[in-house]
Scaffold this active site. Sequence first.
Site, PDB file in Angstrom:
ATOM      1  N   ALA A 196      -0.842   6.173   3.548  1.00 36.50           N
ATOM      2  CA  ALA A 196      -0.139   6.423   4.818  1.00 36.50           C
ATOM      3  C   ALA A 196      -1.022   6.094   6.024  1.00 36.50           C
ATOM      4  CB  ALA A 196       0.316   7.875   4.875  1.00 36.50           C
ATOM      5  N   ASP A 202      -7.419  -5.694   0.907  1.00 38.87           N
ATOM      6  CA  ASP A 202      -8.457  -5.024   0.140  1.00 38.87           C
ATOM      7  C   ASP A 202      -9.679  -4.952   1.034  1.00 38.87           C
ATOM      8  OD1 ASP A 202      -9.019  -3.662  -2.269  1.00 38.87           O
ATOM      9  OD2 ASP A 202     -10.413  -5.250  -2.830  1.00 38.87           O
ATOM     10  N   THR A 216       0.848  -1.192   0.000  1.00 43.31           N
ATOM     11  CA  THR A 216       0.000   0.000   0.000  1.00 43.31           C
ATOM     12  C   THR A 216       0.880   1.237   0.000  1.00 43.31           C
ATOM     13  OG1 THR A 216      -1.824   1.156   1.085  1.00 43.31           O
ATOM     14  CG2 THR A 216      -0.145   0.248   2.529  1.00 43.31           C
TER      15      THR A 216
HETATM   16  P1  IMP Z   1      -8.756  -0.472  -0.485  1.00 45.09           P
HETATM   17  O1  IMP Z   1      -8.909  -0.951  -1.883  1.00 45.09           O
HETATM   18  O2  IMP Z   1      -8.497  -1.526   0.508  1.00 45.09           O
HETATM   19  O3  IMP Z   1      -7.796   0.673  -0.374  1.00 45.09           O
HETATM   20  O4  IMP Z   1     -10.146   0.124  -0.007  1.00 45.09           O
HETATM   21  C1  IMP Z   1     -11.098   0.588  -0.920  1.00 45.09           C
HETATM   22  C2  IMP Z   1     -11.801   1.812  -0.384  1.00 45.09           C
HETATM   23  O5  IMP Z   1     -12.532   1.474   0.800  1.00 45.09           O
HETATM   24  C3  IMP Z   1     -10.896   2.979   0.015  1.00 45.09           C
HETATM   25  O6  IMP Z   1     -10.646   3.822  -1.053  1.00 45.09           O
HETATM   26  C4  IMP Z   1     -11.740   3.673   1.050  1.00 45.09           C
HETATM   27  O7  IMP Z   1     -12.681   4.511   0.433  1.00 45.09           O
HETATM   28  C5  IMP Z   1     -12.501   2.537   1.689  1.00 45.09           C
HETATM   29  N1  IMP Z   1     -11.846   2.092   2.922  1.00 45.09           N
HETATM   30  C6  IMP Z   1     -10.931   1.102   3.067  1.00 45.09           C
HETATM   31  N2  IMP Z   1     -10.574   0.981   4.349  1.00 45.09           N
HETATM   32  C7  IMP Z   1     -11.283   1.916   5.027  1.00 45.09           C
HETATM   33  C8  IMP Z   1     -11.332   2.285   6.396  1.00 45.09           C
HETATM   34  O8  IMP Z   1     -10.660   1.740   7.287  1.00 45.09           O
HETATM   35  N3  IMP Z   1     -12.188   3.280   6.698  1.00 45.09           N
HETATM   36  C9  IMP Z   1     -12.947   3.920   5.772  1.00 45.09           C
HETATM   37  N4  IMP Z   1     -12.921   3.629   4.488  1.00 45.09           N
HETATM   38  C10 IMP Z   1     -12.091   2.623   4.123  1.00 45.09           C
END
Ligand code: IMP
Length: 193
Positions: free
Chosen positions: A10, A68, A7
């Site tokens: 940050a 994810d 990732t």
């Molecule tokens: P990712 O692909 O795991 O980065 O997550 C996809 C999307 O889910 C991110 O762009 C955030 O909008 C949302 N997301 C992921 N983790 C969190 C969290 O802990 N809190 C709030 N939104 C999250």
Amino acid sequence: MELIFATNNAHKLAEVQAVLGNRFTLRTPRSCGITEEIPEEQPTLEGNALQKARYIHERTGCDCFADDTGLEVEALDGAPGVHSARYATDGHDFAANNRLLLHNLEGVENRRARFRTVIALILNGEEHLFEGVVEGHIIDRETGDEGFGYDPLFVPEGGVRTFAQMSTEEKNAVSHRARAVRRLVEYLHNLKK
Ligand code: IMP
């Protein structure tokens, strides 16, 4: 133990490092010379976590993991789910995503939702999956300045404050990602016994 965490977010890095403690050193893709966006094009969280971890492993040969996450809203049949990052636009526009979510829930009584995280670990060339879930509900306006993404709209079960009103420690006590990371840590510890 050194692991690459796939990732460049940050906030995620800080959350995960706080759960792992100092027994694990996390490296970012950028610190290994991988500066491009890591592809995530699969139809499931599991598929995306594996795709990201494999991408790093193929280029570095190092032990690594990727996560994810999706926000699954009951009244929206599980949306935005795997499309959480690009719900409103092509980019990671958190404010636009939150506006669209509130719009789609206007007048909807059932506000139940959950965050689900899948972590894919590649250790010594072998793949392992870990899951973490937190149940909660979506409130009707953004509240709080901490965290990222849908945090200002999500109140975990049993609480009254959103994730965006919590410190990293408070969020990690119950969050989807921290739960998945703790399963990963448990697995790594048991290996050493
Ligand atoms: P990712 O692909 O795991 O980065 O997550 C996809 C999307 O889910 C991110 O762009 C955030 O909008 C949302 N997301 C992921 N983790 C969190 C969290 O802990 N809190 C709030 N939104 C999250």
